[in-house]
Design an enzyme around this catalytic site. Structure first.
Site, PDB file in Angstrom:
ATOM      1  N   TYR A 157      12.508  21.254  65.620  1.00  0.00           N
ATOM      2  CA  TYR A 157      12.714  22.507  66.357  1.00  0.00           C
ATOM      3  C   TYR A 157      11.399  23.234  66.645  1.00  0.00           C
ATOM      4  CZ  TYR A 157      17.793  22.354  65.429  1.00  0.00           C
ATOM      5  OH  TYR A 157      19.113  22.009  65.378  1.00  0.00           O
ATOM      6  N   LYS A 181      23.011  23.439  63.260  1.00  0.00           N
ATOM      7  CA  LYS A 181      22.779  23.378  61.829  1.00  0.00           C
ATOM      8  C   LYS A 181      22.348  21.948  61.457  1.00  0.00           C
ATOM      9  CE  LYS A 181      27.192  21.946  59.856  1.00  0.00           C
ATOM     10  NZ  LYS A 181      26.688  20.778  59.134  1.00  0.00           N
ATOM     11  N   HIS A 211      30.047  25.164  65.036  1.00  0.00           N
ATOM     12  CA  HIS A 211      31.212  24.874  65.872  1.00  0.00           C
ATOM     13  C   HIS A 211      32.524  25.350  65.259  1.00  0.00           C
ATOM     14  CE1 HIS A 211      31.607  21.265  63.261  1.00  0.00           C
ATOM     15  NE2 HIS A 211      32.868  21.281  63.629  1.00  0.00           N
ATOM     16  N   TYR A 212      32.545  25.634  63.953  1.00  0.00           N
ATOM     17  CA  TYR A 212      33.775  26.161  63.364  1.00  0.00           C
ATOM     18  C   TYR A 212      34.142  27.517  63.957  1.00  0.00           C
ATOM     19  CZ  TYR A 212      35.765  23.076  59.896  1.00  0.00           C
ATOM     20  OH  TYR A 212      36.456  22.055  59.304  1.00  0.00           O
ATOM     21  N   HIS A 273      30.066  26.423  57.529  1.00  0.00           N
ATOM     22  CA  HIS A 273      31.409  26.475  58.115  1.00  0.00           C
ATOM     23  C   HIS A 273      32.358  27.368  57.317  1.00  0.00           C
ATOM     24  CE1 HIS A 273      29.980  23.474  60.749  1.00  0.00           C
ATOM     25  NE2 HIS A 273      30.319  22.402  60.068  1.00  0.00           N
ATOM     26  N   ARG A 393      46.228  26.829  59.591  1.00  0.00           N
ATOM     27  CA  ARG A 393      45.780  25.446  59.680  1.00  0.00           C
ATOM     28  C   ARG A 393      44.791  25.316  60.837  1.00  0.00           C
ATOM     29  NH1 ARG A 393      47.512  20.015  58.557  1.00  0.00           N
ATOM     30  NH2 ARG A 393      48.568  20.899  56.754  1.00  0.00           N
ATOM     31  N   LYS A 403      54.837  31.184  54.229  1.00  0.00           N
ATOM     32  CA  LYS A 403      55.796  30.647  53.262  1.00  0.00           C
ATOM     33  C   LYS A 403      56.510  31.825  52.602  1.00  0.00           C
ATOM     34  CE  LYS A 403      54.280  27.499  50.452  1.00  0.00           C
ATOM     35  NZ  LYS A 403      53.392  26.745  49.531  1.00  0.00           N
TER      36      LYS A 403
END
Length: 518
Positions: A157, A181, A211-212, A273, A393, A403
């Protein structure tokens, strides 16, 4: 140097908003996108497919945009295009009769430059080609934009940034740098990298991509938490017992162990993440949707996290890891970790956050699991059925479900556990959920830094984990061996039980079948 255009941040609140924003900014102007490391796996599998998806939806008009691939491989334009074509998938619902023509139009936008990262020649050629494109599309005085995507190892970089600064600076508009990262290996190396980039470019020009933060459910967190009244009184220590943020893969390093062994599961997954997800779960409501207001609240969460306790760390290594020929035979690098983080503030004091990630486990999934406290005065003996949980999820099969205990249908007054379920595949059958990279690239083009990591945010994240990582590197923590295809070390389950998590037995959530609703 000339006058550099300053453009206010305009968040792309929807795809149509993003399209309108780009159309406005590209009027009488042009865009040059440079992908460094163009011949590598990341560019081939993620960067170029994301650009293609934006192109086929009209976000990258062919009369305004040019894409330049830069790499060390001795390829021609055709050589790079041939490598990419298998990863570019036209949408089945594309209105054009010949989907292959869309792929060809996109590939025709790509020019490849072969060059080294630390010598001038390649950058001079790159600058010449970009300038040709800009003069053709914007004239000699029109506004231009340049985006540089680093699909590269972080070790190069600094040298690439220096070369860009010396030879490829945009003098007629904005320029933005996208860096992947890992942003260092610990606090010191991360600070050094940030200093090197910060000497050359401003924080507003640097986009640290995780990207998360582009995943659909992650982006839904703020809306879900702050746009729904019934969550507000429940989302705190009074109602929530514990939170788990889990990442599981059902495969190992698969020949990439040499790279993974340099970092391990904490640096690879948890420190970035999962910690980013924790911030969005735990943060206070920002005063606005301005990116800086949101990132300010995330930093406040990170500052409130307490030092990690030795007795709340479990490390593991799957039993086939050392069989990877790229892994050192005496490696103690963890492929599994379960770590408890504790946030000392008014909302979360006493609520443990369990960060769990591992390879070669029993299933593939990423999820957030918020477990609520037991019902006081339990007249239905609900504790036998299990606690209320709100589960988000992330992958696969995006969903949010609650739940809860309900009456079992029939004549008897019996309680069973069931769920209220929002499964995206069933509820949004006509909507194609964008890939994370596609969404984040659109944010970059719009100048929206909400879903990118700010420098002080990165520094505090490394402050949390660096002491533990240094001790692991010194061999003070030994990973426990666990079988491939298992849940990980049994000690991890005992850790979560010890902090108060109550596992539900006999209940399994299954994503609804599309056929069932037809």
């Amino acid at each position: 140097m000339g006058t550099v255009e300053t453009i206010p941040t305009l968040p792309c609140e929807s795809l149509s908003d993003g399209k309108n924003t780009l159309t406005k900014f590209l009027e009488g102007s042009c865009l040059s996108i440079v992908v460094f490391g163009a011949s590598g796996d990341l560019a081939k599998k993620k960067t170029f497919p994301a650009l293609f998806n934006l192109f086929r939806q009209g976000f990258l008009p062919s009369d305004r945009v040019r894409i330049f691939g830069y790499g060390r491989s001795a390829l021609t334009d055709k050589g790079l295009r041939d490598r990419l074509i298998g990863y570019l998938k036209p949408a089945k619902t594309d209105p054009r009769k010949d989907p292959s023509s869309v792929v060809k139009e996109f590939l025709d936008l790509i020019t490849y430059i072969s060059g080294l990262y630390d010598t001038v020649d390649g950058y001079l050629k790159l600058e010449h080609l970009i300038s040709q494109h800009e003069d053709l599309k914007s004239g000699e005085k029109g506004q231009t934009r340049r985006l540089f995507y680093f699909a590269l190892p972080p070790s190069v970089y600094p040298v690439v940034c220096r070369m860009i600064k010396q030879h490829c600076v945009n003098k007629r508009g904005w320029m933005r740098l996208v860096v992947e990262k890992p942003f260092g290996k610990d606090l010191a190396s991360s600070n050094e990298l940030s200093d090197q980039l910060g000497e050359l470019f401003t924080e507003e020009e640097i986009y640290r991509i995780d990207h998360y933060l582009g995943k659909e459910i992650v982006q839904n967190l703020l809306v879900m938490r702050f746009a729904n009244r019934f969550f507000l009184p429940l989302w705190n220590r009074d109602s929530i017992d514990n939170v788990q943020i889990v990442f599981k893969e059902d495969f190992g390093t698969e020949g990439r162990g040499g790279y993974f062994d340099d970092y391990g599961i904490i640096r690879d997954i948890i420190q970035n993440h999962l910690l980013q997800v924790l911030c969005l779960v735990a943060m206070e409501k920002p005063v606005s949707l301005n990116p800086e207001d949101i990132r300010d609240e995330k930093v406040k969460v990170l500052k409130a996290i307490q030092p990690i306790r030795d007795d709340e760390v479990i490390l593991g290594q799957y039993d086939g890891y050392l069989a990877d020929p790229t892994v050192p035979k005496n490696s103690k690098t963890p492929t599994f970790a379960a770590i408890v983080l504790r946030i000392c503030n008014e909302r979360w004091d006493g609520v443990p956050f369990v960060m769990k990630a591992g390879k070669a486990l029993d299933t593939r999934k990423a999820e957030i699991r918020v477990q609520f406290k037991d019902v006081p005065g339990d007249i239905f003996r609900c504790q036998k059925q299990g606690r209320n949980e709100f589960v988000m999820r992330l992958q696969p099969s995006e969903a949010m479900y609650m739940k809860l205990v309900v009456k079992q249908p029939g004549l008897e007054m019996a309680a069973i556990q069931s769920e209220l379920d929002l499964s995206y595949r069933e509820r949004y059958q006509d909507i194609v959920i964008p890939e994370a990279y596609e969404r984040l690239l659109l944010d970059i083009l719009c100048g929206d830094q909400q879903h990118f990591v700010r420098r002080d945010e990165l520094r505090r994240a490394w402050e949390i984990f660096t002491p533990l990582l240094h001790r692991i590197d010194k061999g003070e923590f030994k990973p426990l061996i666990y079988p491939e295809g298992s849940r990980g070390p049994p000690e991890a389950d005992r850790l979560t039980e010890g902090i108060g998590y109550v596992r539900t037995y006999g209940y399994v959530w299954n994503p609804p079948s599309l056929k069932a609703g037809m």
